[in-house]
Each structure stands twice: as C-alpha cells, then as structure tokens.
Design an enzyme around this catalytic site. Structure first.
Site, mmCIF file in Angstrom:
data_model
loop_
_atom_site.group_PDB
_atom_site.id
_atom_site.type_symbol
_atom_site.label_atom_id
_atom_site.label_comp_id
_atom_site.label_asym_id
_atom_site.label_seq_id
_atom_site.Cartn_x
_atom_site.Cartn_y
_atom_site.Cartn_z
ATOM 1 N N HIS A 1 38.860 41.533 42.384
ATOM 2 C CA HIS A 1 38.247 40.804 43.481
ATOM 3 C C HIS A 1 38.372 39.293 43.272
ATOM 4 O O HIS A 1 38.766 38.562 44.188
ATOM 5 C CB HIS A 1 36.774 41.187 43.611
ATOM 6 C CG HIS A 1 36.562 42.621 43.988
ATOM 7 N ND1 HIS A 1 35.333 43.116 44.375
ATOM 8 C CD2 HIS A 1 37.412 43.673 44.054
ATOM 9 C CE1 HIS A 1 35.439 44.401 44.666
ATOM 10 N NE2 HIS A 1 36.690 44.763 44.452
ATOM 11 N N SER B 1 41.532 46.174 46.938
ATOM 12 C CA SER B 1 40.474 45.172 46.973
ATOM 13 C C SER B 1 40.971 43.772 46.651
ATOM 14 O O SER B 1 40.492 42.788 47.220
ATOM 15 C CB SER B 1 39.358 45.558 46.002
ATOM 16 O OG SER B 1 38.816 46.821 46.337
#
Length: 294
Positions: free
Chosen positions: A245, A199
């Site tokens: 993220h 991610s």
C-alpha cells in the site's frame, strides 16, 4: 527605366512548384503557402491546397494528430475512456476464477521471497529468480472480499483517471505503482511471507487522483477521507501487506505529479522519464533484497 511586362526579368521572379522545380507558378497553397503548379493544386473550400496538406488530413499542413483533442496531461481522448480499466478488471477476474480451482496455480502466482524456509534450501520465490511474481501477484486474489474491494476501487478511481491521463499514461501509472508496491513488500516483508492483490496499484491510483484533483482545484476532502480510511484499515487490520500500500501510494504520488505538472514543451520526456526512474527504483530494491537473501 521601367521594365516591359513579359520581359525575362519578370519571368525569373516567379517561384517554382515545390514538387516540380521545372514549373513556374504564381499559385500558393492556402495552408502552408508553398508554391504549387496546376497539376498539384487540389480544390478546397477556400482556394487551393497542396497534396501534402490534403494528405495530412488536418487541413493545416501539420501532422495528422496535431489537431486531435488532448487530455490535461497530453494524452489522446479515446472513444471509450474506460477500456483499459475494463480489461484490467477482466484480467483480475479471470485470474481469481482460475486460482479458486487450483491451489497449485495460486502458489505459483503469489509474491514470496524465498520458499521453503530454513533449514531447507529455497527453491521458489523472487530470490530464486522468479521475478515474474512481482507482476503476477498484482492480479492475484484469494478472498472474495479482497477481490471485490480492489475491483470496486479500480472502477471508481481507474475510470476517471484513464479519461484524464489517456491510455498510455494510465497503464504506465498502474503498472509502475503496482510494481513499486510489490518491490517494497519484497524488500521489507519476511522472505517466507506470501502476499497478493492489486492493492499496490490501487493505492497508486489513490495518490495520482489526489494530485489530479489538487491540480484541477477540486474539493480534496472526499479523496483524503477515503485515503485515510484505507490507511486505517492498512495498519489496523492484521494480515495486510502494508508495504504494498505504501509503496504503491508513494509511486502514484510521484508519477501523478509528473503527469499533471510536466511542462508542455517536455511533457512526454518528464512523464515517461519519471516512470522510468520509478522502475529503476523497483529494480534496485529487488536486486538489494535478492543479494541479502542469497
């Protein structure tokens, strides 16, 4: 007084071959304009060329790669613009299949600060010297939905970015963003909290894609909408490492901006120098967190 033709003064005015200084000649290479003797002349479509220009292959007297087409960031245009993206997906798939068959392997690859928790003495984790987990966690997935989502995002974002940046710049962006996400997670998450997945790198591709689209003056609404949706999931869904993220996104924006806005005369220096600064920040965060935990 006029000098008769063929006099010593006329002979001294002739240039000499750049490869054979003892030979005078009145012929020059049609590309680089250096004087060449009959032995060095190579027939061309127009006039003669010197051996160096012919050897260069570009027919211009410049380096062979000088005439190759380039991407907007200065990268070389490849025959398969998605080759590295396919390889990255293949690596993720291979690791995903492997960890489904071995829980022990999964535990060895995930990102974790220190394990086991107090009052036991930690024997595993980044704080115990297992820095490789910052990298292996980028390619490790446990849930099928997590793997599928990241790989679809990698295909949709990575392919166009690889074509726009070139392979070297694309892989630098991917790894720097992924490592930034891992380091930010290690810095802020609990030391016994395990995290995994691509991610961080994917959000780095999001950031770089937004910068590239703005540079090309494309409609920004689709990428902004997609990014907002992903951020809503990031902070609205439990058990998601939001640190990865955000860390990857920030790194992707910084590197993407350097990639597409670097001045032509110092392009490589600015682009790879920015990647080096991001990696330095990764090392700094990792060292600070390790000192805190040990």
């Amino acid at each position: 007084m006029d000098q008769p033709a063929g006099s010593p003064q006329d002979a001294q005015s002739l240039p000499v071959c750049y490869r054979h200084p003892d030979r005078e000649t009145g012929i020059r290479c049609t590309r680089c304009e250096r004087p060449i003797c009959p032995e060095c002349m190579v027939s061309a479509s127009v006039g003669f060329q010197c051996p160096d220009c012919v050897r260069d292959g570009s027919g211009t007297g410049h380096a062979p790669d000088a005439a190759r087409p380039r991407t907007i960031t200065g990268g070389t245009i490849a025959a398969d613009p998605r080759l590295l993206t396919k390889i990255l997906i293949g690596i993720n798939l291979a690791v995903f299949i492997a960890v489904q068959t071995s829980t022990a392997l999964l535990n060895d690859l995930v990102l974790i600060g220190a394990w086991p928790p107090a009052p036991f003495n930690p024997t595993e984790g980044v704080a115990e010297g297992q820095w490789y987990r910052l990298v292996t966690s980028m390619f490790t997935h446990e849930a099928i939905w997590h793997f599928a989502f990241n790989m679809l995002s990698l295909w949709w974002l990575g392919g166009p970015l690889e074509a726009a940046l070139g392979r070297a710049r694309y892989i630098a962006l991917y790894f720097c963003s992924g490592l930034a996400g891992s380091a930010f997670t290690y810095l802020l998450a609990g030391p016994t909290t395990a995290s995994l997945g691509a991610s961080g790198a994917i959000f780095g591709l999001f950031g770089a894609t937004a910068i590239l689209m703005r540079r090309l003056q494309y409609d920004m609404r689709p990428i902004i909408a997609l990014l907002v949706i992903n951020l809503i999931f990031t902070f609205g869904w439990s058990n998601i490492a939001w640190q990865a993220h955000i860390g990857g996104l920030v790194a992707g924006v910084i590197i993407g901006y350097a990639m597409v806005h670097a001045p032509r005369e110092r392009r490589s220096l600015v682009q790879y120098g920015t990647c080096a600064l991001v990696l330095a920040a990764v090392v700094l965060m990792t060292v600070l967190r390790t000192l805190q935990l040990t």
